[in-house]
Design a protein around this motif. Sequence first.
Motif, PDB file in Angstrom:
ATOM      1  N   ASN A 167      73.556   5.527  35.378  1.00  0.00           N
ATOM      2  CA  ASN A 167      72.800   6.811  34.927  1.00  0.00           C
ATOM      3  C   ASN A 167      72.726   7.782  35.249  1.00  0.00           C
ATOM      4  O   ASN A 167      73.542   7.819  36.462  1.00  0.00           O
ATOM      5  N   ALA A 168      71.884   8.730  34.873  1.00  0.00           N
ATOM      6  CA  ALA A 168      72.034   9.775  35.363  1.00  0.00           C
ATOM      7  C   ALA A 168      71.333  10.144  37.350  1.00  0.00           C
ATOM      8  O   ALA A 168      72.427  10.857  37.596  1.00  0.00           O
ATOM      9  N   GLU A 169      71.056   8.826  37.900  1.00  0.00           N
ATOM     10  CA  GLU A 169      70.362   9.110  39.029  1.00  0.00           C
ATOM     11  C   GLU A 169      71.359   7.754  40.150  1.00  0.00           C
ATOM     12  O   GLU A 169      71.268   7.819  40.923  1.00  0.00           O
ATOM     13  N   GLY A 170      72.227   7.607  38.981  1.00  0.00           N
ATOM     14  CA  GLY A 170      73.829   6.946  40.363  1.00  0.00           C
ATOM     15  C   GLY A 170      73.108   5.107  39.976  1.00  0.00           C
ATOM     16  O   GLY A 170      73.535   4.751  41.030  1.00  0.00           O
ATOM     17  N   LYS A 171      71.862   4.699  39.002  1.00  0.00           N
ATOM     18  CA  LYS A 171      71.838   3.410  39.206  1.00  0.00           C
ATOM     19  C   LYS A 171      72.556   3.097  38.639  1.00  0.00           C
ATOM     20  O   LYS A 171      73.041   3.092  37.111  1.00  0.00           O
ATOM     21  N   LEU A 172      72.767   0.800  38.965  1.00  0.00           N
ATOM     22  CA  LEU A 172      73.614  -0.233  38.181  1.00  0.00           C
ATOM     23  C   LEU A 172      73.309  -0.071  36.990  1.00  0.00           C
ATOM     24  O   LEU A 172      71.793  -0.603  37.212  1.00  0.00           O
ATOM     25  N   GLY A 173      73.507  -0.335  36.232  1.00  0.00           N
ATOM     26  CA  GLY A 173      72.967  -0.786  34.629  1.00  0.00           C
ATOM     27  C   GLY A 173      73.171  -0.903  33.458  1.00  0.00           C
ATOM     28  O   GLY A 173      74.797  -1.415  33.762  1.00  0.00           O
ATOM     29  N   PHE A 174      73.526  -1.623  32.537  1.00  0.00           N
ATOM     30  CA  PHE A 174      74.106  -2.496  30.836  1.00  0.00           C
ATOM     31  C   PHE A 174      74.013  -1.237  29.638  1.00  0.00           C
ATOM     32  O   PHE A 174      72.642  -0.740  30.221  1.00  0.00           O
ATOM     33  N   VAL A 175      74.314  -1.321  29.125  1.00  0.00           N
ATOM     34  CA  VAL A 175      73.790  -0.243  27.808  1.00  0.00           C
ATOM     35  C   VAL A 175      73.057  -1.553  27.161  1.00  0.00           C
ATOM     36  O   VAL A 175      73.498  -1.876  26.340  1.00  0.00           O
ATOM     37  N   SER A 176      72.301  -1.093  26.771  1.00  0.00           N
ATOM     38  CA  SER A 176      70.946  -0.896  25.156  1.00  0.00           C
ATOM     39  C   SER A 176      71.872  -0.688  24.059  1.00  0.00           C
ATOM     40  O   SER A 176      73.097  -0.714  23.979  1.00  0.00           O
ATOM     41  N   THR A 205      74.577   9.475  43.147  1.00  0.00           N
ATOM     42  CA  THR A 205      75.495  10.775  42.176  1.00  0.00           C
ATOM     43  C   THR A 205      76.718  11.237  42.353  1.00  0.00           C
ATOM     44  O   THR A 205      76.963  12.185  42.601  1.00  0.00           O
ATOM     45  N   ILE A 206      77.176  10.388  41.496  1.00  0.00           N
ATOM     46  CA  ILE A 206      79.138  11.299  42.151  1.00  0.00           C
ATOM     47  C   ILE A 206      79.976  11.621  40.446  1.00  0.00           C
ATOM     48  O   ILE A 206      80.069  10.851  39.652  1.00  0.00           O
ATOM     49  N   PRO A 207      79.744  13.338  40.852  1.00  0.00           N
ATOM     50  CA  PRO A 207      80.404  13.711  39.142  1.00  0.00           C
ATOM     51  C   PRO A 207      81.491  12.879  38.613  1.00  0.00           C
ATOM     52  O   PRO A 207      83.099  12.800  39.728  1.00  0.00           O
ATOM     53  N   ASP A 230      87.776  11.457  36.951  1.00  0.00           N
ATOM     54  CA  ASP A 230      87.715  12.215  38.085  1.00  0.00           C
ATOM     55  C   ASP A 230      88.909  12.341  38.711  1.00  0.00           C
ATOM     56  O   ASP A 230      89.375  11.103  39.348  1.00  0.00           O
ATOM     57  N   PRO A 231      90.580  12.523  38.223  1.00  0.00           N
ATOM     58  CA  PRO A 231      91.519  11.754  39.009  1.00  0.00           C
ATOM     59  C   PRO A 231      91.581  12.347  40.315  1.00  0.00           C
ATOM     60  O   PRO A 231      92.394  10.988  40.780  1.00  0.00           O
ATOM     61  N   GLU A 232      90.418  12.977  41.483  1.00  0.00           N
ATOM     62  CA  GLU A 232      90.087  12.456  42.622  1.00  0.00           C
ATOM     63  C   GLU A 232      89.794  12.099  42.523  1.00  0.00           C
ATOM     64  O   GLU A 232      88.616  11.443  42.667  1.00  0.00           O
ATOM     65  N   PRO A 233      89.927  10.804  44.069  1.00  0.00           N
ATOM     66  CA  PRO A 233      88.930   9.839  44.385  1.00  0.00           C
ATOM     67  C   PRO A 233      88.057   9.601  44.987  1.00  0.00           C
ATOM     68  O   PRO A 233      87.410  11.457  45.708  1.00  0.00           O
ATOM     69  N   VAL A 234      87.691   9.381  45.022  1.00  0.00           N
ATOM     70  CA  VAL A 234      85.944   9.342  45.566  1.00  0.00           C
ATOM     71  C   VAL A 234      86.463   8.667  47.253  1.00  0.00           C
ATOM     72  O   VAL A 234      86.580   7.372  47.661  1.00  0.00           O
ATOM     73  N   GLU A 235      85.751   9.423  47.959  1.00  0.00           N
ATOM     74  CA  GLU A 235      85.642   9.448  49.189  1.00  0.00           C
ATOM     75  C   GLU A 235      83.620   8.740  49.263  1.00  0.00           C
ATOM     76  O   GLU A 235      82.879   8.370  48.834  1.00  0.00           O
TER      77      GLU A 235
END
Length: 442
Positions: A167-176, A205-207, A230-235
């Motif tokens: 979600n927007a806060e970066g919390k893990l969730g499922f789609v309702s 939260t990571i773009p 994003d093609p750039e890998p997450v650090e």
Amino acid sequence: MRQCWYNRATLRLHFSHNLAHQTKTKGLPVTEEIITLDSFAYGGDSFGRLPDPQSETRGRAIFVPFALPGEKVRIRLTEEKRGFARGELLEVLEASPDRITPRCPHFGDCGGCHYQHLAYERQLQAKAEILRDQLQRLGKLSDPPVQPTVPSPTPWNYRNQVQFHLNAEGKLGFVSLDQRIIPITECHLPAAELLELWPQIDIETIPGLERVSLRCGSEDDRMVILESSDPEPVEMEADLPVSVIHSGPGGSLVLGGDDHITIEVLGRPFRVSADSFFQVNTAMAEKMVGHLLENLEIQPGDTGIDAYCGVGLFSAFLAPKVARLIGIEDSPEACDDFVINLDEFENVELYEAPVEEVLPTLDLHPAFLVADPPRAGLGRATLEGIQSLGPRIIAYISYDPATLGRDARFLSEMGYRLRQITPFDLFPQTYHIESLSFWERD
């Protein structure tokens, strides 16, 4: 191995806790009805009919999630079409004896489970009933030989893979059901290894980061897959004994650990890369492999085809029993895994290309063809290719009874007879129905 490249007593139950977010009325005036449901419908709903305002008869079909057949319910209409309508369950006035208390507090809001309110034995019966109905209505088969549903050894904590949205806060969730992302505090479907891993994952939260998938294999083999636009890998730093993969538009990049996990089926290890498909219920995958081998009637001199062969789950058990086996798969990652998983066999060939493109080019008459297509089913082009080869028997692994029903009609027109079909409950608590059917030429 040779690799070929081809370019459910009266009881009043109120549902105000989670179901208020279940659906939107899509601009309709608020209309409530009291109805009695008749049967299960594919997709997790129960089916009934609305009162006909013009007569004393029952009118349009209505589909209601989280209600059970035989229940008298109060609903709100959420969608109206010319031939049917959909409704939101507001209150159960007379409950089914099959109704139980759901285990998960998110049930009814999260869109992942559909049958937690239904006793497991009844879930198994319902899935066989739904499968039979789809074959009769869509496949035009008058009396399909549907066997009892094979149960999962455990109806909970069976998944070797789970995918979370962020979600927007970066919390893990499922789609309702209404497409919101709901932060999840508990889930009873992932395997124990993933339940241990999941609470330890804290993501800012990571773009571009949209989903996080977790997979587990044999001997505490676990993987975290970061799915990004994003093609750039997450650090990131991982203090956990897991492999971490960044999956983006440019492909997959290993951030830590290995690029694959190992899943064991019937004592045989399978390499499964991050982007390769594998059955999410390992114990049921074993049961399906055993059922296939018991019913396929293979001869040592046979030539067979494993279409949509993936990483080689079925091929690895078929190869020792035939003279020649041809695998067809269009996923490059799965093909790479297939090559490693079946490297010991000299009688196996692999075509990396869409099945519908490869079949017409094969100059052979296979004794059997095993097909494990995606949810979309086989489709006309693939069926025409199968018809041109004329295998004596087809083993069809289906994930969707609706597309199976469509394909069943075509198979019958092609001269094939449904000898047996068995549903396997790879997905307890959900509406999904996996099945394995055997078709023989008349």
